[in-house]
Structure formats: C-alpha cells, structure tokens
Design a protein around this motif. Structure first.
Motif, PDB file in Angstrom:
ATOM      1  N   LEU A 264      38.915-114.047 156.453  1.00 40.37           N
ATOM      2  CA  LEU A 264      39.007-115.423 155.958  1.00 40.37           C
ATOM      3  C   LEU A 264      38.410-115.533 154.555  1.00 40.37           C
ATOM      4  O   LEU A 264      38.966-116.215 153.686  1.00 40.37           O
ATOM      5  N   ILE A 265      37.279-114.855 154.348  1.00 36.32           N
ATOM      6  CA  ILE A 265      36.673-114.850 153.020  1.00 36.32           C
ATOM      7  C   ILE A 265      37.569-114.111 152.027  1.00 36.32           C
ATOM      8  O   ILE A 265      37.766-114.539 150.884  1.00 36.32           O
ATOM      9  N   HIS A 296      32.450-123.380 159.525  1.00 38.21           N
ATOM     10  CA  HIS A 296      33.350-123.824 158.457  1.00 38.21           C
ATOM     11  C   HIS A 296      33.307-122.807 157.321  1.00 38.21           C
ATOM     12  O   HIS A 296      32.228-122.360 156.923  1.00 38.21           O
ATOM     13  N   LEU A 297      34.465-122.446 156.805  1.00 38.67           N
ATOM     14  CA  LEU A 297      34.583-121.635 155.593  1.00 38.67           C
ATOM     15  C   LEU A 297      35.400-122.441 154.594  1.00 38.67           C
ATOM     16  O   LEU A 297      36.590-122.696 154.820  1.00 38.67           O
ATOM     17  N   GLY A 318      45.863-112.235 157.082  1.00 39.05           N
ATOM     18  CA  GLY A 318      44.506-112.305 157.607  1.00 39.05           C
ATOM     19  C   GLY A 318      44.283-113.502 158.498  1.00 39.05           C
ATOM     20  O   GLY A 318      43.618-113.415 159.539  1.00 39.05           O
ATOM     21  N   LEU A 319      44.835-114.664 158.090  1.00 39.35           N
ATOM     22  CA  LEU A 319      44.682-115.864 158.906  1.00 39.35           C
ATOM     23  C   LEU A 319      45.432-115.737 160.224  1.00 39.35           C
ATOM     24  O   LEU A 319      44.950-116.161 161.275  1.00 39.35           O
ATOM     25  N   VAL A 320      46.613-115.138 160.165  1.00 42.67           N
ATOM     26  CA  VAL A 320      47.407-114.949 161.388  1.00 42.67           C
ATOM     27  C   VAL A 320      46.671-114.034 162.357  1.00 42.67           C
ATOM     28  O   VAL A 320      46.582-114.312 163.560  1.00 42.67           O
ATOM     29  N   VAL A 348      38.565-123.891 156.484  1.00 43.51           N
ATOM     30  CA  VAL A 348      38.922-123.182 157.717  1.00 43.51           C
ATOM     31  C   VAL A 348      37.845-123.493 158.744  1.00 43.51           C
ATOM     32  O   VAL A 348      36.658-123.242 158.511  1.00 43.51           O
ATOM     33  N   HIS A 349      38.274-124.042 159.880  1.00 48.24           N
ATOM     34  CA  HIS A 349      37.340-124.519 160.894  1.00 48.24           C
ATOM     35  C   HIS A 349      37.529-123.710 162.184  1.00 48.24           C
ATOM     36  O   HIS A 349      38.637-123.612 162.703  1.00 48.24           O
TER      37      HIS A 349
END
Length: 360
Positions: A264-265, A296-297, A318-320, A348-349
């Motif tokens: 995520l980062i 949270h990001l 990456g999110l998937v 992103v939560h």
C-alpha cells in the motif's frame, strides 16, 4: 518412475477401536444374557452356556468383519449383495453352533419341527443384523469424518498456497528503481549513501523472504519492516518524501498479516509522489477501536478518479493482492476500502479483528 501408494479405506480404521468396541459389546451381551437366565430361574451353571454363546458370537462376528473389510472398496450394490451373502453364511454357522450348545444344556429346547429351527435362525439373525448395522454405521461415520478432515485440510492448503502466491508477487519496479538508484549514487561518487541503500535493501528483502505469509506478526514488527522500505525510498527521493507515523500504543501488539502494509505504501509512493516534482506526504495511523484494529494509510496525491475506482484493479496490483489476502484470511470480518480525501489525496482504510499473540 513415479509411484503412488494407494491406501484402501478399510485400512484406515485403527484396530484398537474395533477390538475395544467388539470385546466391550460382547461382554455386555454376556452380562445381559446371563442375568436373563438367572431371572428365568436357571441354575448358576448356565454361566457356561452364556459364556459359550458369547464366544460363538465374538468369533463369528470377528470373521464376518474380515469379509466385510474385503468388500468395503466395491460399489455400493455389489458390497450390499456380498455383505448379505456373507451374513447368511455366517448366520447358518452361528445358528448351528448356538443350537449345539443350547441343546447340551437344555434337551427340552430341541425343536420337533423345522419351524423351531427357523425361529432359532431368526432370533440369532437379529443379533448379527444388529452387529452388522453398528459395524457399517460406525465405519461409515468414520469415513465421512476422514473425508471432511481431508477436505478441510485441502482447503487450508489451497488458502495457504493462494496467500503465498499473493505475498510473493514482489513488484519488480521497486527492485529495478532501487538498483538503478544505487547505480546512480555510485556514479555520482556517493558511495556511503549507496552502501546504506544496499544495506537497507538487503535487510528488507531478508525480512520479506523469511516471513511466512500465512503467519501473522505484531503491528510493531510490521511497522519496523515498513521503516526498512521507507528508508530505501527516502534515500531515493530525499526531502520529496515526507512520512508521518501515528501508531497508538494499544495497537502495537495487534496481530496483522506480514507485509500487509508495504504494497500500500509502495502504491502511494508510485502514484502520489514519484510523478510529482514537489514530492508528497504519506501518513500511517493505527488505533484500537474496541475489538477492531483500525488502520489508515493516507497520501496527498491526486487521489482516485471515478473511472479508476470503478475498476477492481485500480491503482495497481498491490491493492488487489492486499484486498484478496485480507479476504482469504478474514472473510467478512475484515474490511478494506479506498476513498478520496479533500482537497486531494487518497485514504486506504483497513479494519481487522483486534487479536494479540497468546501470552501477551
């Protein structure tokens, strides 16, 4: 040569279980039969009659079991017909032995017509039918339990393989960019900075490859791994990358999937910072909210357009992968969402069940 060993279903049943039930059941039969004899006014020496008929039943059913085991792997119809034939043969032998013992103790019990022998046959058949019903019922129940356990084990192995596949999809762009940055630093004569980046990259890759994607780590350990990654990126981007960590003390012992935050980062660095000359800011916040871990990001990049948000693969694989790992691990107990911030940026939560390692 590839060889496969196949185990027949009837071999899977522990012999001690059968013999415990077999001996215990026939001891119960002996006690019931002998007490009935005494209740009917028979003398005490009828204990030998009860003991003899019990031993006959024990031996006949033990031999019957050997035949049933040989039929267990056959189709249902053939097994039923074969079992019925074996039961009739066993019952003929059992009735013959039973009546011989009975007539030794009770001469008046000898029947004067074939109907009497049929009655003895039917009465003993009831005993063997009851035994056969228990035998097949217990055996079938054990087989169903074994199949259920095998299915659960296969499902767990499939989930583990899926998690490993998702976790080990390390973004090649990250490695390429880092190695390219190291090469540039060496050419610019900044050997000390290049050496620090190599050390950080080595530590991060070692942690990444050693960690088990199925096992969970504390959030504190996850933040330490995240700092290794961010240390590499800050050497690349310098002051263009600003990071703020706000981790509540109560959340640091919470268990999370290993390396769940790094993709995520990485996604935020790629989309919110790398393409902007002025750089950007990334915030990581974690709180305990009752029985939930709330993470949270956030970044201050351009955010997600409506067209991007409508696609399941928006803003990178990456999110998937992160969404899929959380789904496999937590099902409906985990939540993952991406929202735009005002005036710009993305949030992103992640919400997970708050769990800590035993002993903490």
């Amino acid at each position: 040569m590839n060889t496969t060993t196949r185990t027949k279903p009837w071999l899977a049943q522990p012999p001690h279980l059968f013999w415990s039930l077999q001996i215990g059941g026939w001891i119960g039969y002996f006690a019931l039969n002998f007490s009935a004899m005494l209740g009917d006014g028979k003398p005490w020496h009828y204990v030998y009659y009860s003991l003899s008929t019990t031993l006959i039943g024990l031996v006949v059913t033990s031999l019957l079991r050997l035949g049933y085991r040989r039929l267990w792997h056959l189709p249902a119809l053939k097994m039923a017909l074969g079992s019925a034939a074996m039961l009739v043969v066993a019952e003929l032998v059992d009735t013959k032995l039973y009546t011989e013992v009975l007539f030794t103790f009770c001469d008046d019990c000898r029947p004067h017509s074939a109907l009497g022998y049929i009655w003895y046959f039917a009465s003993r058949l009831y005993v063997l039918l009851s035994w056969s019903g228990l035998y097949f019922g217990i055996k079938l129940a054990r087989q169903l339990q074994q199949q259920k356990e095998a299915a659960l084990k296969a499902q767990a192995m499939a989930h583990e393989a899926q998690l490993k596949m998702l976790r080990y999809q390390l973004n090649p762009h990250f490695l390429f960019n880092t190695l390219n940055a190291i090469s540039t630093l060496v050419l610019d004569g900044r050997a000390d900075t290049a050496n620090r980046m190599v050390g950080s990259l080595s530590a991060f890759l070692r942690y990444s490859l050693d960690s088990d994607p199925v096992q969970r780590v504390t959030l504190a350990q996850e933040i330490d791994a995240l700092n290794l990654y961010l240390g590499i990126e800050q050497l690349r981007f310098g002051e263009r990358l600003q990071v703020q960590m706000d981790i509540d003390a109560a959340a640091r012992d919470a268990l999370v999937p290993s390396l769940i935050l790094q993709p995520l980062i990485e996604n935020a660095v790629k989309h919110a910072l790398a393409k902007r000359e002025e750089g950007g800011r990334i915030e990581v916040e974690a709180r305990r909210d009752g029985d939930t871990l709330d993470i949270h990001l956030r970044d201050d990049g351009p955010g997600c357009s409506e067209a991007d948000s409508a696609r399941p693969d928006h803003r990178g694989v990456g999110l998937v992968n992160t969404r899929e790992r959380l789904r496999v691990l937590y099902g409906e107990r985990g939540q993952f969402s991406i929202d735009n911030r005002l005036p710009h940026g993305a949030d992103v939560h992640i919400r997970l069940p708050f769990e800590i390692a035993k002993g903490n």
